[in-house]
Scaffold this active site. Structure first.
Site, short mmCIF file in Angstrom:
data_model
loop_
_atom_site.label_atom_id
_atom_site.label_comp_id
_atom_site.label_asym_id
_atom_site.label_seq_id
_atom_site.Cartn_x
_atom_site.Cartn_y
_atom_site.Cartn_z
N LEU A 194 -45.60 -17.98 -18.55
CA LEU A 194 -46.24 -16.68 -18.39
C LEU A 194 -45.23 -15.54 -18.39
O LEU A 194 -44.28 -15.54 -17.59
CB LEU A 194 -47.04 -16.66 -17.08
CG LEU A 194 -47.80 -15.36 -16.78
CD1 LEU A 194 -48.87 -15.10 -17.82
CD2 LEU A 194 -48.40 -15.40 -15.38
N ASP A 195 -45.43 -14.56 -19.29
CA ASP A 195 -44.60 -13.35 -19.39
C ASP A 195 -43.12 -13.67 -19.59
O ASP A 195 -42.24 -12.92 -19.16
CB ASP A 195 -44.77 -12.48 -18.14
CG ASP A 195 -46.20 -11.99 -17.96
OD1 ASP A 195 -46.89 -11.84 -18.98
OD2 ASP A 195 -46.62 -11.78 -16.81
N GLU A 196 -42.83 -14.78 -20.27
CA GLU A 196 -41.45 -15.20 -20.50
C GLU A 196 -41.09 -15.23 -21.98
O GLU A 196 -39.97 -15.58 -22.33
CB GLU A 196 -41.20 -16.59 -19.89
CG GLU A 196 -41.23 -16.64 -18.38
CD GLU A 196 -39.94 -16.18 -17.74
OE1 GLU A 196 -39.00 -15.86 -18.49
OE2 GLU A 196 -39.87 -16.14 -16.50
#
Length: 282
Positions: free
Chosen positions: A225-227
């Site tokens: 997530l969000d990486e």
């Protein structure tokens, strides 16, 4: 324009790559209109983007011949007809500022994309989609129906031949399976300057920390997530008088601009993946 192509490539760095590519194009009577390159000394990789015009060879012939050249350098490469807009599907939830901005830029001729469908877990924007004559698909998502919903989403994406999927404030976490299927062709806009303030409510986190800058990040979607690899970021000023609502309102403009730039560069084949980073030939 019909004879214009964009070649992107990456390979282990060594001498003679630019000479080989330019010589290959010269031998086929091609005219180089734009060229950019980057040597990553950290990874030992070479990246290149070339736009060229070639009247003497069609795309299939060029692909076959580039394949021979690529083998000798260990290249990962793609060839695209420059005149063909990128087929795109947009996913959105209840915040429509990024969707509205993309639709306007597309119809104004500022984005080289072809929006084939809008998919949402809410009904809010079916009229907006209709005003642009874009098919709208409402697919509700709950914990119990997530797998079935994603299957329908992916069916739409594939049936439209989408080369790009844009999560324009789509506030559902995609499964690992769907992330893998969309690897390298799904762009998300996160309303924070990553890697700070990940998750669903970054403006609340930013307000709690009293930050003086708020930001937005466009990145490729991955299972983490969000990486995902970052394509573009920008910031706006904030101060102690700002409420969460102030930050949210101010951030909408930044989000829209950052996402539009990322979509533009991706659709023009200016973004090359470099592990967990990107090379962007602006």
């Amino acid at each position: 324009m019909n004879s214009a192509y964009i070649l992107t490539l990456s390979c282990p760095d060594r001498t003679g790559i630019v000479h080989a590519v330019s010589g290959f194009l010269l031998e086929r009577g091609a005219n180089i209109e734009e060229a950019a390159q980057y040597n990553d000394h950290d990874t030992g990789l070479f990246f290149m983007r070339v736009r060229f015009a070639c009247e003497t060879h069609d795309e299939a012939t060029l692909c076959a011949q580039i394949g021979v050249l690529a083998t000798s350098f260990g290249m990962n490469w793609q060839l695209h007809a420059a005149a063909v807009p990128m087929k795109t599907v947009i996913l959105v939830s209840k915040d429509g500022h990024c969707l509205n901005d993309l639709l306007f830029r597309w119809k104004s001729g500022h984005l080289h994309i072809d929006i084939r469908a809008i998919v949402s877990n809410h009904r809010d924007f079916y009229q907006l989609a209709a005003s642009y004559n874009v098919p709208f698909h409402h697919i509700p998502v709950t914990a119990a129906t997530k797998a079935q919903g994603e299957a329908k989403q992916y069916e739409i994406i594939e049936s439209e031949g989408a080369e790009l999927v844009v999560l324009a404030r789509y506030m559902q976490i995609l499964s690992n399976d769907l992330c893998q299927k969309l690897a390298g062709r799904a762009i998300n806009i996160h309303h924070s300057f990553l890697p700070s303030f990940k998750g669903a409510k970054p403006y609340y986190q930013a307000h709690d920390r009293g930050v003086k800058l708020i930001g937005a990040t466009a990145h490729y979607v991955t299972a983490d997530l969000d990486e995902g690899p970052i394509i573009e970021q920008d910031v706006a000023r904030a101060d102690h008088t700002d409420t969460v609502e102030d930050l949210t309102a101010r951030g909408r403009d930044t989000e829209s601009q950052v996402l539009a730039r990322a979509v533009k560069w991706h659709s023009e084949h200016r973004v090359l993946l470099n592990g967990h980073r990107t090379v962007v030939f602006r």
